[in-house]
Scaffold this active site. Structure first.
Site: not given
Ligand code: DGJ
Length: 751
Positions: A198, A366, A477, A547
């Site tokens: 991640w 979200d 997601d 992310d």
């Molecule tokens: C993980 C995603 O990769 C983020 O961009 C975001 O949408 C969050 N989840 C929201 O919970």
């Protein structure tokens, strides 16, 4: 084109620049011959090592014996003397292995059939694609193995997949079902693959092959952040622009495994497919099982050559047709600007700021549904949170439209929070082991997509939201792995089918929703790039890459992904500093240039920009709009790699089809005193053409309050003129600028 020398039993598949060949030894055993440069025919012997080898096992084939242990195989299996990594394995009802898959028939068909319930590449009229079907049959069990090869001549791509058919009267248990097996002569190859975690996805790994098996893959139920279902073999001398590269990409979004074996004979076997660790499939009489498709590319022009083949093919023959040429919208996403803390009213200034800099689509991330104030609850309750959005999605969409923007919305439909109405109503809908506590990941559970009624419910719930307001983009997601892929609804002997059934259920959902809402642009995401693969891309034409939007880390992530995936598939956003994932400060223009090199957007509080940054943001948006056809549809050429030892600079460029227009991006990482930087040599221009090189982002060099004019600037007098040969030889000289993480954007136009 496909040709078969029936007398010698030699099959030759050729694209415009590559060929792939195998022989049917004793008219029974498909034995690999060639994967490389295009050849007109196979004239030489079709058996590499004839005769019996010491200690070899001979398999009886139609009255003679074959020593399979060292023969190159098209689809190797164990049990008949081949002790290399098998590509498939099956047992009959008594548990005896099935071991005699001899050739029964073959045929050539125009075009390409779709795969049962699985994404696959497609042909169009004029492609001149052909499909070869080779049927192998184990007579005692009735198992038929249909090997399918499709040739895309003008794309230089060959696809493979396999269909197992139980034509017998008893069940057969398939315990391994690879999509690709290929045996190559020699072992002077390095293996290239993409690994990570991640926040640092798609890191390029390249290393020599030691004797034994090098395996990688995923067991997470997704393709995962850890590895990508792509593998390439290249000689150590291969570079970005030279050398023979053979590559395979699995079009699949679940557990996969790549095995690269350096054999006792110093040859190489490559097997790629569904991960056999977590797989088995019970085939009842009359049933069939289809493996995912694998996309094979051979390039004699190094890694860039391989990538450009994949880019064009994925863009034009994998992604949904309707998004192929459609300009991708420039988005502003509220996630890193607000996280869960927003209301309709607090979003309005963000809309103002987004509209002001020229953004086209606003994505509400979200937190808009159920009682969601944190990641602790409400997944599954896809009804609008009226406290945050008192006028509902419709009201928000109206205000978004007032600003001249379209609305996008975040979902995570595969999941359910224990604290949700959905879970309270259906506690058994998640993957779980009866009688045991349910382990959580990000406070959530995974819905059991092997159950059709749950898939239907997801389709209905997402559909009713999409029907409730004009929503033109969905961010899909997925934020946890399938830690124990168990469905109590499957009988004991089918437990290991769950992971694949989950993926099949997911594909059904995606198929239904993208068919029902053809105008909605769906974007994939799994905590960033936890599910970045060609299976997703055949439904969703773009994916959030990571992310982590730190510009320096993104150089590596985007460079790695570009080995395989076209940049229009890669979503990249400008985020704020200090970066939320690594705390680094980088100039706004550098964050912009990294995001511009993919599918551009913002994910920061645009209301907080000062005048200078707002001016840069406007310029970035204008550049993204003006050049998105070139960036998304042109040829992407990697010039300098962040993965090279001691790398302190990264460069890449986009060139149009006729080499009349190009954009060059160069990123200088750490600054160094009294060091003249080398110029950046370009690739793919016309040697004799005169080009005008303009430094597009001069003046955007302000970094955290420190502004200094370039110490040397070859562009002080304006654009520089050179012929292509000079730009490809000496290269483009970069202005010398003080500061770390500086970047440059140049426009190169033929005069
Ligand atoms: C993980 C995603 O990769 C983020 O961009 C975001 O949408 C969050 N989840 C929201 O919970």
């Amino acid at each position: 084109m496909i040709s078969i020398d029936e007398q010698r039993g030699v099959v030759l598949l050729s694209t415009n620049s590559s060929s792939y060949a195998f022989a049917l030894l004793e008219h029974s055993y498909p034995s690999h011959l060639h994967w490389g440069d295009r050849i007109g025919s196979v004239r030489g012997p079709t058996v590499h090592q004839s005769g019996r080898r010491p200690f070899s096992v001979q398999a009886p084939v139609h009255g003679t014996y074959l020593s399979l242990g060292s023969l190159p195989s098209e689809y190797g299996w164990s049990g008949s003397g081949d002790f290399r990594i098998p590509s498939w394995e099956a047992v009959d009802e008594q548990g005896f292995p099935i071991i005699e898959p001899w050739h029964e028939r073959h045929s050539i068909h125009p075009g390409k059939p779709a795969l049962d319930g699985m994404p696959s590449s497609y042909t169009k009229a004029g492609d001149n694609s052909e499909t070869l079907k080779v049927v192998l049959r184990d007579k005692p069990s009735g198992l038929a193995i249909h090997l399918r090869y499709t040739v895309f001549p003008t794309y230089d791509v060959i696809t493979r997949s396999t269909v197992f058919c139980n034509d017998g009267e008893n069940s057969i248990n398939l315990t391994r079902a690879g999509s690709l097996c290929v045996d190559l002569d020699g072992s002077d190859f390095e293996v290239l693959s993409l690994h990570g975690a991640w926040g640092r996805e798609a890191q390029l790994s390249r290393h020599a092959l030691a004797p034994g098996v090098y395996s990688f893959g995923s067991r997470t139920g997704t393709t995962s952040h850890f590895a990508n279902p792509f593998v390439a073999l290249a000689p150590p001398s291969a570079t970005e622009h030279t050398g023979a590269v053979r590559a395979a990409l699995l079009m699949y979004s679940g557990n996969f495994r790549a095995d690269v074996e350096r054999t006792f004979d110093d040859d190489v076997r490559l097997v790629l497919g569904i991960n056999p660790d977590s797989f088995s499939w019970m085939l009842g009489p009359g049933e069939r099982f289809t493996t995912p498709e694998v996309l094979l590319v051979y390039s004699a022009a190094g890694l860039n050559g391989m990538s450009q083949i994949y880019h064009r093919f994925i863009r034009e023959r994998v992604m949904p047709r309707r998004f192929q040429d459609a300009p991708r919208p420039i988005v502003a996403n509220n996630w890193e600007a607000t996280y869960f803390d927003f209301t309709h009213d607090s979003l309005l200034p963000l809309l103002d700021a987004a509209a002001q800099v020229g953004v086209e689509l606003f994505v509400l991330d979200d937190g808009w549904f159920g009682d969601r104030e944190s990641d602790g609850k409400s997944l599954g309750d896809w009804t609008v949170n009226r406290r945050k959005l008192p006028r509902g999605l419709e009201g928000l969409a109206a205000d978004v439209a007032e600003h001249g923007l379209e609305l996008g919305l975040w979902f995570e439909p595969e999941m359910v929070s224990p604290d949700s109405d959905l879970h309270r109503a259906h506690p058994d809908w998640c993957l779980h082991i009866p009688g045991r506590e349910k382990p959580l990941g990000r406070n959530q559970l995974v819905l059991d997509l092997s159950r059709p009624e749950i898939c239907r419910e997801i389709i209905d719930r997402v559909s009713s939201v999409l029907e409730s307001a004009p929503i033109s983009y969905v961010k899909w997601d997925m934020n946890r792995y399938l830690s124990y892929p168990v469905s109590p609804s499957l009988p004991a002997e089918r437990r290991k089918e769950l992971s694949h059934r989950y993926v099949l259920g997911l594909y059904q959902i995606w198929d239904a929703l993208t068919t029902r809402f053809p105008k909605v642009l769906f974007a994939g995401c799994s905590g960033g790039g936890g599910r970045f693969d060609a299976g997703v891309l055949s439904y969703f034409p773009q994916i959030w890459a990571s992310d982590n939007s730190d510009a320096v880390d993104r150089l590596r992530i985007q460079y790695g992904l570009s080995l395989v995936y076209p940049v229009c598939a890669i979503e990249a956003h400008v985020t704020s500093i200090p970066n939320h994932q690594v705390g680094r400060f980088t100039p706004f223009s550098t964050r912009g240039n990294v995001a511009l090199s993919a599918n551009f957007g913002f994910e920061l509080d645009l209301t907080a920009l000062d005048d200078e940054d707002r001016r840069i943001a406007e310029k970035l948006v204008a550049t993204a709009k003006k050049y998105r056809r070139l960036i998304h549809g042109g040829r992407f050429v990697r010039l300098e790699s962040p993965f090279d030892a001691g790398s302190n600079r990264v460069a890449w460029m986009f060139v149009d089809e006729k080499a009349r227009l190009a954009l060059l991006f160069a990123f200088q990482l750490l600054s160094s005193a009294n060091r003249e930087g080398r110029a950046v040599p370009l690739v793919g221009l016309e040697p004799e053409t005169l080009y005008r090189v303009s430094w597009l982002d001069s003046g955007d060099l302000r970094l955290m309050g420190f502004t200094a004019p370039p110490q040397s600037d070859p562009f002080t007098e304006g654009p520089v003129r050179c012929i292509g040969a000079e730009l490809m030889g000496r290269g483009v000289e970069l202005p010398r600028v003080l500061g770390d993480f500086v970047s440059f954007r140049f426009l190169i136009e033929a005069e």
